[in-house]
Design a protein around this motif. Structure first.
Motif, PDB file in Angstrom:
ATOM      1  N   LYS A  60       0.836  -1.195   0.000  1.00  0.00           N
ATOM      2  CA  LYS A  60       0.000   0.000   0.000  1.00  0.00           C
ATOM      3  C   LYS A  60       0.875   1.252   0.000  1.00  0.00           C
ATOM      4  CE  LYS A  60      -3.840  -2.178   2.470  1.00  0.00           C
ATOM      5  NZ  LYS A  60      -4.706  -2.130   3.662  1.00  0.00           N
ATOM      6  N   VAL A  61       1.962   1.211   0.755  1.00  0.00           N
ATOM      7  CA  VAL A  61       2.883   2.349   0.793  1.00  0.00           C
ATOM      8  C   VAL A  61       3.450   2.603  -0.602  1.00  0.00           C
ATOM      9  CG1 VAL A  61       5.117   3.146   1.668  1.00  0.00           C
ATOM     10  CG2 VAL A  61       3.466   2.108   3.217  1.00  0.00           C
ATOM     11  N   ALA A  62       3.812   1.525  -1.318  1.00  0.00           N
ATOM     12  CA  ALA A  62       4.390   1.673  -2.653  1.00  0.00           C
ATOM     13  C   ALA A  62       3.406   2.356  -3.597  1.00  0.00           C
ATOM     14  CB  ALA A  62       4.803   0.311  -3.212  1.00  0.00           C
ATOM     15  N   THR A  74       1.657   8.108   4.665  1.00  0.00           N
ATOM     16  CA  THR A  74       0.595   8.620   5.528  1.00  0.00           C
ATOM     17  C   THR A  74       0.037   7.528   6.419  1.00  0.00           C
ATOM     18  OG1 THR A  74      -1.056   8.183   3.786  1.00  0.00           O
ATOM     19  CG2 THR A  74      -0.034  10.365   3.829  1.00  0.00           C
ATOM     20  N   LEU A  75       0.293   6.255   6.065  1.00  0.00           N
ATOM     21  CA  LEU A  75      -0.242   5.154   6.863  1.00  0.00           C
ATOM     22  C   LEU A  75       0.330   5.142   8.267  1.00  0.00           C
ATOM     23  CD1 LEU A  75      -0.170   2.293   4.197  1.00  0.00           C
ATOM     24  CD2 LEU A  75      -2.175   3.485   5.066  1.00  0.00           C
ATOM     25  N   ASP A  76       1.634   5.342   8.397  1.00  0.00           N
ATOM     26  CA  ASP A  76       2.288   5.290   9.707  1.00  0.00           C
ATOM     27  C   ASP A  76       3.319   6.390   9.912  1.00  0.00           C
ATOM     28  OD1 ASP A  76       4.201   4.542   7.913  1.00  0.00           O
ATOM     29  OD2 ASP A  76       4.604   2.567   8.796  1.00  0.00           O
ATOM     30  N   GLN A  77       3.368   7.365   8.966  1.00  0.00           N
ATOM     31  CA  GLN A  77       4.342   8.459   9.037  1.00  0.00           C
ATOM     32  C   GLN A  77       5.780   7.951   9.046  1.00  0.00           C
ATOM     33  OE1 GLN A  77       3.455  11.740   8.766  1.00  0.00           O
ATOM     34  NE2 GLN A  77       1.461  10.787   8.358  1.00  0.00           N
ATOM     35  N   GLY A  78       5.991   6.753   8.513  1.00  0.00           N
ATOM     36  CA  GLY A  78       7.339   6.193   8.425  1.00  0.00           C
ATOM     37  C   GLY A  78       7.998   6.547   7.108  1.00  0.00           C
ATOM     38  N   ASP A  79       9.344   6.569   7.111  1.00  0.00           N
ATOM     39  CA  ASP A  79      10.114   6.833   5.895  1.00  0.00           C
ATOM     40  C   ASP A  79      10.455   5.521   5.202  1.00  0.00           C
ATOM     41  OD1 ASP A  79      10.138   9.588   6.258  1.00  0.00           O
ATOM     42  OD2 ASP A  79      11.871   9.499   7.590  1.00  0.00           O
ATOM     43  N   TYR A  80      10.339   5.515   3.868  1.00  0.00           N
ATOM     44  CA  TYR A  80      10.558   4.291   3.097  1.00  0.00           C
ATOM     45  C   TYR A  80      11.387   4.607   1.857  1.00  0.00           C
ATOM     46  CZ  TYR A  80       6.826   2.223   5.921  1.00  0.00           C
ATOM     47  OH  TYR A  80       6.075   1.759   6.963  1.00  0.00           O
ATOM     48  N   PHE A  81      12.182   3.617   1.447  1.00  0.00           N
ATOM     49  CA  PHE A  81      12.859   3.648   0.152  1.00  0.00           C
ATOM     50  C   PHE A  81      12.043   2.772  -0.789  1.00  0.00           C
ATOM     51  CE2 PHE A  81      16.293   4.315   3.244  1.00  0.00           C
ATOM     52  CZ  PHE A  81      16.822   5.495   2.770  1.00  0.00           C
ATOM     53  N   ILE A  82      11.541   3.372  -1.864  1.00  0.00           N
ATOM     54  CA  ILE A  82      10.643   2.670  -2.788  1.00  0.00           C
ATOM     55  C   ILE A  82      11.258   2.721  -4.176  1.00  0.00           C
ATOM     56  CG2 ILE A  82       8.338   2.640  -3.804  1.00  0.00           C
ATOM     57  CD1 ILE A  82       7.385   4.057  -1.220  1.00  0.00           C
ATOM     58  N   THR A  83      11.329   1.561  -4.830  1.00  0.00           N
ATOM     59  CA  THR A  83      11.922   1.480  -6.162  1.00  0.00           C
ATOM     60  C   THR A  83      11.040   0.630  -7.064  1.00  0.00           C
ATOM     61  OG1 THR A  83      14.132   1.607  -5.190  1.00  0.00           O
ATOM     62  CG2 THR A  83      13.978   0.874  -7.490  1.00  0.00           C
ATOM     63  N   PHE A  84      10.810   1.115  -8.275  1.00  0.00           N
ATOM     64  CA  PHE A  84      10.135   0.343  -9.319  1.00  0.00           C
ATOM     65  C   PHE A  84      11.114   0.159 -10.476  1.00  0.00           C
ATOM     66  CE2 PHE A  84       6.474   1.858  -7.002  1.00  0.00           C
ATOM     67  CZ  PHE A  84       5.578   0.803  -7.094  1.00  0.00           C
ATOM     68  N   THR A  85      11.317  -1.094 -10.879  1.00  0.00           N
ATOM     69  CA  THR A  85      12.260  -1.418 -11.942  1.00  0.00           C
ATOM     70  C   THR A  85      11.545  -2.229 -13.018  1.00  0.00           C
ATOM     71  OG1 THR A  85      14.042  -1.525 -10.318  1.00  0.00           O
ATOM     72  CG2 THR A  85      14.469  -2.484 -12.484  1.00  0.00           C
ATOM     73  N   PRO A  86      11.565  -1.799 -14.291  1.00  0.00           N
ATOM     74  CA  PRO A  86      10.944  -2.597 -15.352  1.00  0.00           C
ATOM     75  C   PRO A  86      11.585  -3.980 -15.442  1.00  0.00           C
ATOM     76  CG  PRO A  86      11.434  -0.385 -16.132  1.00  0.00           C
ATOM     77  CD  PRO A  86      12.112  -0.532 -14.802  1.00  0.00           C
ATOM     78  N   LEU A  87      10.724  -5.001 -15.609  1.00  0.00           N
ATOM     79  CA  LEU A  87      11.212  -6.377 -15.685  1.00  0.00           C
ATOM     80  C   LEU A  87      11.521  -6.789 -17.112  1.00  0.00           C
ATOM     81  CD1 LEU A  87      11.816  -8.930 -14.103  1.00  0.00           C
ATOM     82  CD2 LEU A  87       9.406  -9.525 -14.199  1.00  0.00           C
ATOM     83  N   ALA A 124      13.083   2.785   5.989  1.00  0.00           N
ATOM     84  CA  ALA A 124      14.359   3.443   6.271  1.00  0.00           C
ATOM     85  C   ALA A 124      14.920   3.023   7.624  1.00  0.00           C
ATOM     86  CB  ALA A 124      14.174   4.959   6.228  1.00  0.00           C
ATOM     87  N   SER A 125      14.022   2.611   8.545  1.00  0.00           N
ATOM     88  CA  SER A 125      14.487   2.216   9.873  1.00  0.00           C
ATOM     89  C   SER A 125      15.366   0.971   9.819  1.00  0.00           C
ATOM     90  CB  SER A 125      13.285   1.958  10.783  1.00  0.00           C
ATOM     91  OG  SER A 125      12.435   0.956  10.236  1.00  0.00           O
ATOM     92  N   ASP A 126      15.260   0.167   8.744  1.00  0.00           N
ATOM     93  CA  ASP A 126      16.130  -1.000   8.625  1.00  0.00           C
ATOM     94  C   ASP A 126      17.601  -0.599   8.622  1.00  0.00           C
ATOM     95  OD1 ASP A 126      13.838  -2.408   8.472  1.00  0.00           O
ATOM     96  OD2 ASP A 126      14.212  -3.321   6.519  1.00  0.00           O
ATOM     97  N   PHE A 127      17.880   0.581   8.081  1.00  0.00           N
ATOM     98  CA  PHE A 127      19.269   1.051   8.003  1.00  0.00           C
ATOM     99  C   PHE A 127      19.577   2.121   9.044  1.00  0.00           C
ATOM    100  CE2 PHE A 127      18.011  -0.296   3.734  1.00  0.00           C
ATOM    101  CZ  PHE A 127      19.032  -1.161   3.404  1.00  0.00           C
ATOM    102  N   LEU A 128      18.546   2.935   9.372  1.00  0.00           N
ATOM    103  CA  LEU A 128      18.820   4.136  10.158  1.00  0.00           C
ATOM    104  C   LEU A 128      18.685   3.953  11.657  1.00  0.00           C
ATOM    105  CD1 LEU A 128      16.996   6.836   8.010  1.00  0.00           C
ATOM    106  CD2 LEU A 128      19.431   6.382   8.128  1.00  0.00           C
ATOM    107  N   ALA A 129      18.052   2.849  12.097  1.00  0.00           N
ATOM    108  CA  ALA A 129      17.780   2.722  13.528  1.00  0.00           C
ATOM    109  C   ALA A 129      19.054   2.818  14.361  1.00  0.00           C
ATOM    110  CB  ALA A 129      17.057   1.398  13.805  1.00  0.00           C
ATOM    111  N   GLU A 130      20.057   1.989  14.052  1.00  0.00           N
ATOM    112  CA  GLU A 130      21.295   2.009  14.827  1.00  0.00           C
ATOM    113  C   GLU A 130      22.062   3.294  14.585  1.00  0.00           C
ATOM    114  OE1 GLU A 130      23.944   0.808  17.599  1.00  0.00           O
ATOM    115  OE2 GLU A 130      22.047  -0.151  17.057  1.00  0.00           O
ATOM    116  N   VAL A 131      22.049   3.774  13.319  1.00  0.00           N
ATOM    117  CA  VAL A 131      22.761   5.017  13.013  1.00  0.00           C
ATOM    118  C   VAL A 131      22.172   6.177  13.808  1.00  0.00           C
ATOM    119  CG1 VAL A 131      23.258   6.681  11.186  1.00  0.00           C
ATOM    120  CG2 VAL A 131      23.422   4.232  10.715  1.00  0.00           C
TER     121      VAL A 131
END
Length: 728
Positions: A303-305, A330-343, A356-363
């Motif tokens: 849904k975020v995508a 807007t669903l959770d006010q979280g930051d996301y990296f979203i990519t669409f690549t043609p197949l 983004a929290s997957d990378f930024l939490a510890e940082v």
């Protein structure tokens, strides 16, 4: 004879100067300003370093996410290409076997052997089948890794019914073992299937989406082609791949710590996703054609995508290269990296969503620790700098300031030399002493008491102004340039008569004439005197001017004179008003963006065939006291955002201006339809408005032409019903 110098006791370092007259308004001390400035400078420097580091970190993180996505996309592309190649090869091999007449499609035993061999040799294939023109069907289906079904559907054309035979085989090492055979009625007609019809419509192998098989309903993709032997059409070969096999592959891909990956088609339907690998509700939803945005898509990341796609004004079908976004959902006010690549297959896209929290939490945790440490050290250093500034700079300057008060009051005999560690402050004190020596001689030539009083009152002539709520009106005579060329010098009395008629009307309406610009008038309401009803007074005055000009036109026609027609633009806002100019020459006027908009509204009357246009702020402030028509939404020259403009019809309650006549409602309804891209309906509404207005309606005619143009060439995606003006 000059007064003898008198001595006075030494004042304290922090003693404030005393002057006569009223107490001055409070201002911060120099010491406080220096202290705050130094503190803010240190803190700002630390903040800039922190922000710069964060920017670099996020840029590096974006590169890392891009590299991760490239690896994921490359792996998926390779897998899909392999599956597609296997299906294509199996289809071509089967076609060659039949075409070369190695076996015939009617040879049941050999046909089963070939189908089984191809199915076992290609683990990614789900079905290998053949359909006859009469609806007969034969196919081999792989169930997982340990079972194969041989399915045959035979139609009885006379009774229009079919019987399905299903043989079950168990796969054992190096062989298969027959388990059971079952016969059941069936309604499966091979010739009515999408894969069969797609092949019949093309002379080349073609890919299609499949959901219905003789034994089950399951989403799949299939490649099919016609088979003709010795020029005689035999039927259609079909090789199918269940989309669940692609989902199983995606389930094995690790996308950061909690991200996900999916394959979607240009319409947003999930083709494959880790959640679909095990079947269940999601598989049923996908097979039913549900898109990512509906509530059956369990994982909020999808849904975020799709939310991001809509936010950035994109359509999946318009993505032809890799598109990456950093998006706050807007669903959770979280930051996301979203990519669409043609197949590269059927317009499919690889969608990856990584929080983004997957990378930024510890940082971010480490960053907060560093920020606390840097903040503490910053405060310590800032406190030291503040103390030094107060002792070395603020205190000596306060002493010099105390001496300036003596010059202000012409008490020159009280000045004292103040020494300082800093050369600049020392030179300032020395300059004050020289100034006092010069003024001591100068005061013999001027009345000192008069100068002192003027200084105490703060009277000073200089340019300046202030912002205040004001309404601005611009008027202009239509066709005046051609009129002046035709009349020559005789245009002067005509213009004088016109201006003499308009000026008292504006004055009676509590307006201030700012200036005459040829045949144009610029007038203000709300300045220099405050006026809470400035917008309504300006509208009332504009209507009065219009009526007066109409009466003037009647008189001109009766006497053989020249009838005039006026265009008016009105706008309101918080505008800078005051003495504008140089110290030698000042002009009391208003400047600012609302003034420019009022001027442009006056010129817009020519385009729309109207007489009086007002801006949306004027319309808001005048409220229900005026009768208007919402005319359009325009982006005037020099502005990017559109503003609503209104045609002023009259004052509410006037007999000459009935409340909301039908042609206004029809026109504004047409505007709403036009903005909704319902152009045929909009044209009918505008035509109705033109019919109901006895003298016709030029704006309706203008919008009819615009709507017709858009019916021929529709507006692009993201179009808004805003008229962009390329000229002033």
């Amino acid at each position: 004879m000059a007064e003898p110098a008198q001595s006075k006791p030494e004042q304290g370092d922090d003693a404030a100067p005393t002057t006569g007259g009223p107490s001055p308004r409070w201002r911060p001390s120099l010491g406080a300003v220096l202290s705050v400035t130094l503190l803010l400078t240190v803190l700002l420097t630390a903040a800039l370093v922190h922000v710069s580091w964060q920017a670099v970190m996020r840029a590096n993180l974006k590169d890392l996410v891009g590299q991760l996505n490239d690896k994921i996309a490359g792996s998926i592309r390779q897998e899909v290409a392999s599956v597609i190649a296997n299906a294509t090869a199996a289809q071509e091999a089967l076609r060659t076997i039949f075409f070369q007449n190695v076996i015939t499609v009617e040879d049941e035993a050999k046909r089963e052997f070939v189908f089984l061999s191809l199915l076992q040799s290609q683990p990614s294939l789900s079905w290998i089948s053949f359909g006859w023109p009469d609806g007969h069907f034969f196919g081999a289906e792989k169930l997982g890794n340990d079972s194969i079904l041989m399915v045959e559907v035979i139609w009885d054309a006379a009774h229009h019914e079919a019987k399905r035979r299903v043989d079950s085989y168990k796969i054992i090492t190096g062989d298969i073992e027959f388990e059971q055979r079952a016969f059941t009625p069936s309604g499966f007609d091979a010739a009515e299937q999408p894969w069969y019809k797609s092949a019949m419509a093309s002379d080349q192998p073609v890919w299609s989406d499949v959901t219905l098989f003789p034994t089950e309903t399951k989403p799949a993709i299939a490649i099919s082609s016609q088979l003709a032997v010795y020029g005689k059409f035999q039927g259609v070969i079909c090789v199918a791949i269940e989309r669940e096999r692609l989902s199983q592959f995606l389930a094995g891909i690790q996308v950061a710590r909690s991200g996900t990956v999916a394959i979607v088609d240009p319409q947003g339907q999930i083709m494959a996703a880790p959640e679909l690998a095990e079947g269940g509700d999601e598989a049923a939803a996908a097979s039913a054609g549900n898109v990512v945005t509906n509530d059956l898509a369990r994982d909020k990341l999808y849904k975020v995508a799709m939310e991001a796609v809509g936010h950035f004004g994109m359509a999946l079908g318009d993505i032809h290269g890799t598109m990456s976004w950093n998006y706050r959902a807007t669903l959770d006010q979280g930051d996301y990296f979203i990519t669409f690549t043609p197949l590269g297959f059927k317009g499919w896209l690889i969608a990856t969503v990584i929080p983004a929290s997957d990378f930024l939490a510890e940082v971010e945790r480490n960053t907060r620790r560093v920020a606390w440490m840097v903040g503490f050290l910053t405060l310590v250093l800032a406190a030291g700098a503040v103390w030094f500034a107060r002792i070395a700079i603020a205190r000596p300057l306060r002493r010099v300031t105390a001496e300036l008060s003596h010059i202000e009051n012409f008490e020159l005999h009280r000045l004292q030399r103040r020494h300082s560690f800093f050369a600049e402050i020392d030179r300032l004190s020395d300059a004050l002493m020289r100034m006092a020596s010069g003024l001591s001689s100068f005061q013999k030539y001027v009345p000192t008491e008069l100068v002192r009083r003027l200084l105490k009152q703060g009277i000073e002539a200089k340019p300046g102004g202030a912002h205040q709520p004001v309404t601005v009106m611009f008027t202009d005579l239509a066709g005046f340039t051609a009129l002046s060329e035709r009349l020559g010098d005789a245009v002067v009395p005509v213009l004088a008569d016109y201006l003499s008629r308009m000026s008292p009307i504006i004055a009676e309406g509590r307006g201030t004439i700012d200036k005459f610009i040829g045949d144009a008038i610029m007038a203000l309401w709300g300045a220099p005197e405050r006026n809470e009803a400035h917008a309504l007074d300006a509208c009332r005055t504009a209507l009065a001017c219009d009526r007066a000009l109409a009466q003037l036109a009647v008189e001109a026609q009766a006497t053989g004179g020249v009838p005039l027609k006026m265009r008016v633009g009105i706008n309101s806002g918080n505008i800078l008003v005051g003495n504008i100019g140089s110290p030698e020459r000042l002009n009391y006027t208003a400047i600012g963006d609302p003034v420019n908009v009022a001027s442009r509204l006056e010129a817009l009357n020519k385009r729309y065939g109207t007489a009086i246009l007002i801006g949306e702020e004027t319309r808001r402030q005048a409220g229900d006291a005026i009768l208007v028509r919402r005319l359009d939404r325009v982006a005037v020259y020099g502005k990017e955002e559109g503003i609503a403009i209104y045609e002023l019809i009259g004052l509410a309650g006037e007999s000459a201006a009935p409340e909301a006549p039908g042609w206004i409602e029809a026109y504004e309804h047409g505007l709403d339809l036009y903005a909704a891209r319902r152009f045929p309906e909009a044209i009918e509404a505008f035509r109705a408005a033109a019919r109901e207005r006895p003298e016709g309606d030029p704006p309706s005619a203008l919008f009819i032409e615009r709507a017709k143009a858009f019916m021929i060439e529709p507006p692009p995606p993201g179009w808004r019903a805003v008229t962009v003006l390329a000229e002033k």
